[in-house]
Design an enzyme around this catalytic site. Sequence first.
Site, PDB file in Angstrom:
ATOM      1  CD  GLU A  81      -2.973  -1.065   2.267  1.00 37.58           C
ATOM      2  OE1 GLU A  81      -3.061  -0.045   2.977  1.00 37.58           O
ATOM      3  OE2 GLU A  81      -3.757  -2.022   2.360  1.00 37.58           O
ATOM      4  CB  CYS A 323      -0.225   7.138  10.673  1.00 44.39           C
ATOM      5  SG  CYS A 323       0.255   8.717  10.048  1.00 44.39           S
TER       6      CYS A 323
HETATM    7  N1  SAH Z   1       8.162   1.557  10.776  1.00 38.11           N
HETATM    8  C1  SAH Z   1       8.451   2.940  10.765  1.00 38.11           C
HETATM    9  C2  SAH Z   1       7.801   3.681   9.626  1.00 38.11           C
HETATM   10  C3  SAH Z   1       6.378   3.327   9.315  1.00 38.11           C
HETATM   11  S1  SAH Z   1       5.158   3.521  10.602  1.00 38.11           S
HETATM   12  C4  SAH Z   1       8.066   3.568  12.069  1.00 38.11           C
HETATM   13  O1  SAH Z   1       7.397   2.935  12.860  1.00 38.11           O
HETATM   14  O2  SAH Z   1       8.486   4.703  12.295  1.00 38.11           O
HETATM   15  C5  SAH Z   1       4.694   5.195  10.336  1.00 38.11           C
HETATM   16  C6  SAH Z   1       4.075   5.935  11.509  1.00 38.11           C
HETATM   17  O3  SAH Z   1       2.723   5.574  11.734  1.00 38.11           O
HETATM   18  C7  SAH Z   1       4.823   5.760  12.805  1.00 38.11           C
HETATM   19  O4  SAH Z   1       5.232   7.028  13.264  1.00 38.11           O
HETATM   20  C8  SAH Z   1       3.774   5.198  13.733  1.00 38.11           C
HETATM   21  O5  SAH Z   1       3.987   5.706  15.016  1.00 38.11           O
HETATM   22  C9  SAH Z   1       2.477   5.677  13.101  1.00 38.11           C
HETATM   23  N2  SAH Z   1       1.314   4.863  13.447  1.00 38.11           N
HETATM   24  C10 SAH Z   1       1.248   3.522  13.511  1.00 38.11           C
HETATM   25  N3  SAH Z   1       0.016   3.135  13.895  1.00 38.11           N
HETATM   26  C11 SAH Z   1      -0.714   4.258  14.070  1.00 38.11           C
HETATM   27  C12 SAH Z   1      -2.082   4.512  14.451  1.00 38.11           C
HETATM   28  N4  SAH Z   1      -2.926   3.520  14.711  1.00 38.11           N
HETATM   29  N5  SAH Z   1      -2.480   5.804  14.527  1.00 38.11           N
HETATM   30  C13 SAH Z   1      -1.632   6.810  14.242  1.00 38.11           C
HETATM   31  N6  SAH Z   1      -0.364   6.635  13.873  1.00 38.11           N
HETATM   32  C14 SAH Z   1       0.100   5.366  13.790  1.00 38.11           C
END
Ligand code: SAH
Length: 332
Positions: A81, A323
């Site tokens: 995605e 995110c």
């Molecule tokens: N694996 C890396 C990059 C991808 S995740 C990392 O974790 O940084 C991208 C972002 O999405 C991260 O900052 C994470 O904190 C956020 N994220 C994951 N799940 C989320 C959710 N349910 N709500 C809001 N942000 C979320």
Amino acid sequence: MNLNDLKQFFDDYPDYRWEQARTAIFQQKIRSWNEASTLPKKIRQELKQKFPLRLPGSFLTTADGKTTKAVLDLADGLQVETVLMRYDNSRNTVCVSTQVGCSLGCEFCATGDMGFKRNLTAGEIISQVLYFSRKLPSDERIDNVVFMGMGEPFLNYGETLKALRLLNNEKYFNIGARNMSVSTAGIVPGIKLFAEENIQVNLAISLNAADDQTRSSLMPVNRQYPLVELFHAIDYYIAKTNRKVMFEYILLKGINDGEKDIRKLVGLLRERMHFLNLIPYNPTERFISVSATRLQEFKHQLEKAGLNVGIRRSFGQKIKAACGQLACDSSK
Ligand code: SAH
Ligand code: SF4
């Protein structure tokens, strides 16, 4: 598209042929070799057979037209995605994935639930940007790329760096390094390597908690790289690059939104070059998001204590493009 093989194909031809092909793909954004009018018909026919330019997939756009999520079909049948966000009708940001799934299993993240399938190649990473740049009106371009989709970029370090350099390269996408960000859950060796790269790309850290106990309960990776080690690597990065680090913090009600969390965050960040992005939690059914009032109050208190804080605008919740919601439901 396999860029290396494509480049190799042109080894048998004078250099300008590869340049013509590259210009056709990345500047003219051709979708089929038929459109590559600078190349002789014979070469085009061969390219059509060996290197089809089609990027198969499907996409879905929100009613306000601001967010588009695409599910791209990879050659081996897996899917990945990627998301296009259009701010203020002028700036186009693509959020790319670096892996199919993710091995780190953060409790709040839908990608984590899928487990890890495989790393993406640099070609597959930049194809996500190419996919959307073909879709834009001809007077628009992709301005920003964030490596914040599915997967952990620093567990696919080599291909992530290759992709960043191709996106930055003026002969490919020509996207300014300062307009790109890589987010990591805190892979310490990756942060140290990244500090050495001599590249102006922004570094973001998914922090999400300011003490080891809370962070380990949300992000298992914290057991491998606890906060002391993480901040040691961050200090090294700041010293090497003289760049500030962006920290991401998802607010989860009753988990990391208290007064003690504020104190600890201030302790961690105040003396370091930072920008803290507070992220409203996008529901994945496990936690409760904080109220808009609490979010503002949290921000205000951190600012009063001297932190640089912003609230990340959330896009695409309705189409599960926000995110932490990327999970390729269709491949399950
Ligand atoms: N694996 C890396 C990059 C991808 S995740 C990392 O974790 O940084 C991208 C972002 O999405 C991260 O900052 C994470 O904190 C956020 N994220 C994951 N799940 C989320 C959710 N349910 N709500 C809001 N942000 C979320
Ligand atoms: Fe992986 Fe990042 Fe999701 Fe954690 S937040 S599971 S590291 S993609």
